[in-house]
Design an enzyme around this catalytic site. Structure first.
Site, short mmCIF file in Angstrom:
data_model
loop_
_atom_site.label_atom_id
_atom_site.label_comp_id
_atom_site.label_asym_id
_atom_site.label_seq_id
_atom_site.Cartn_x
_atom_site.Cartn_y
_atom_site.Cartn_z
N TYR A 1 0.82 -1.21 0.00
CA TYR A 1 0.00 0.00 0.00
C TYR A 1 0.86 1.27 0.00
CZ TYR A 1 -4.78 -1.72 0.82
OH TYR A 1 -6.03 -2.28 0.70
N LYS B 1 2.78 -15.39 1.98
CA LYS B 1 2.98 -16.07 0.69
C LYS B 1 4.48 -16.34 0.58
CE LYS B 1 1.63 -17.58 -3.38
NZ LYS B 1 0.79 -18.79 -3.53
N ASP C 1 -3.28 -18.26 -0.19
CA ASP C 1 -4.25 -18.91 -1.10
C ASP C 1 -5.02 -20.02 -0.39
OD1 ASP C 1 -1.84 -20.24 -1.00
OD2 ASP C 1 -1.67 -20.63 -3.15
N ASP D 1 -6.54 -6.89 4.03
CA ASP D 1 -7.66 -6.22 3.34
C ASP D 1 -8.54 -7.25 2.66
OD1 ASP D 1 -9.17 -4.08 2.11
OD2 ASP D 1 -8.11 -4.58 0.25
#
Ligand code: IPM
Ligand code: MN
Length: 349
Positions: free
Chosen positions: A124, A178, A210, A234
């Site tokens: 972000y 991840k 995932d 988010d």
């Protein structure tokens, strides 16, 4: 006296904030000591001051005790170079709200876990980022890029709060990343694993983002505290609203290192239904439940508001987004929902 800054924002923001104000006024009637201050952020601030967040507002934030924010954004500003969302990102960054807690809770489904989202770093905010032009295959071509940076200190402060919270709850913390692909995630996992050494009593697990999307829906009972990066938090919090029934039901609290707190529903400004008096005010009202507990330390009033909200639902009354979730549902408006919650809140029992 506690000063609450109210920032309704855009879209459905003003409608849901109206319910919040109604409830706070009743709390004042019931003895709560606070003062409301109003200001503008996002698109409405662009319209008034040509900037999504004014310096004056940032100054006001420094002397209030807590903030309630509705939501920002809308179609109107789609082609505007000033973005309403910048106001929200700025208030988070400039006031150092590094952690956002999004409780995923539903009393009648026995769901109760917390997503701790890092809020002022990651993709972000990291640099370099931008939009540029380059010749690719002999054709002038636009390209754009963002980067994700996390340093150890940013990860440590989230991890420590996560482990401390886990100690007061079910002693379980799951870190979501991840790390099979991203370097930032590799560091994230390494740091969280290291900090865990100081919290032996807490059970630590790691999941890839995932697979986490599936586990969270199928085995939500296995979760207690979740810590994750800004972007993953988010996405995951919206995803987890599938469990509670509607995105409109999720509250959130953001904290900084100066004990200033910001409360906002986890949903966006829903411009498609703005002004129709059909938006779900539960996410906002539950944010006030959290404010009453954590800012005012009024556990009794906080509980009463919480049960008032669920009492309305238990009678089958809900806004249209929950019509298939609530048994024998009777659809009511945003205003009517706020009025019913208010009614139960003021009821002597
Ligand atoms: C949220 C929102 C914001 C975010 C947007 C409006 C900038 O989606 O609070 O989840 O991405 O953080
Ligand atoms: Mn979001």
């Amino acid at each position: 006296m506690i000063n609450i800054l109210i920032l309704p924002g855009d879209g459905i923001g003003p409608e849901i904030t109206k319910q919040v104000i109604k409830i706070i006024k009743s709390c004042i009637f019931l003895g709560l000591k606070c003062k409301l201050i109003y200001n503008y952020i996002g698109g409405i601030s662009i319209e008034k001051f040509n900037i999504p967040i004014s310096d004056k507002l940032l100054k006001i934030c420094n002397y209030v005790d807590t903030i309630f924010l509705g939501c920002v954004g809308g179609y109107k500003w789609k082609n505007c170079y000033l973005k309403p969302e910048e106001g929200l990102l700025d208030i988070r960054k400039k006031l150092n709200f590094f952690l956002n807690i999004r409780p995923i809770k539903c009393p009648y489904k026995n769901i109760d876990f917390l997503i701790l989202r890092e809020l002022i770093g990651g993709i972000y905010f990291s640099k370099p980022k931008g939009l540029s032009k380059q010749i690719i295959n002999s054709i002038p071509t636009w390209y754009s890029y963002n980067t994700e940076v996390y340093n150890e200190q940013e990860i440590i402060r989230i991890a420590r709060i996560g482990f401390n919270l886990a100690k007061t709850r079910k002693q379980k913390l799951c870190s979501i990343d991840k790390s099979n692909v991203l370097d930032t995630s590799k560091l994230w996992r390494k740091v969280v694993t290291y900090i865990h050494k100081f919290y032996n009593e807490v059970k630590l697990s790691h999941l890839y983002i995932d697979f986490a999307t599936i586990e969270l829906i199928k085995k939500y009972n296995n979760f207690d505290i979740i810590i994750t990066s800004n972007l993953f938090g988010d996405i995951l919090s919206d995803h987890c609203s599938l469990l509670t029934g509607s995105l409109g039901t999720l509250p959130s609290i953001s904290i900084n290192n100066k004990s200033l707190s910001l409360f906002e529903p986890a949903h966006g400004s829903a411009p498609d239904i703005a002004g129709l008096n059909i938006a779900n005010p539960i996410g906002s009202l539950l944010s006030i439940v959290l404010m009453l507990e954590f800012v005012f330390n009024c556990i009794k009033l906080s509980n009463k508001l919480y049960y008032s909200i669920y009492k309305v639902l238990s009678y089958g009354f809900c806004t249209i987004d929950m019509k298939n979730i609530i048994k024998n549902s009777k659809i009511i408006s945003t205003n009517e929902f706020g009025d019913l919650v208010n009614h139960f809140l003021l009821l002597n029992d």
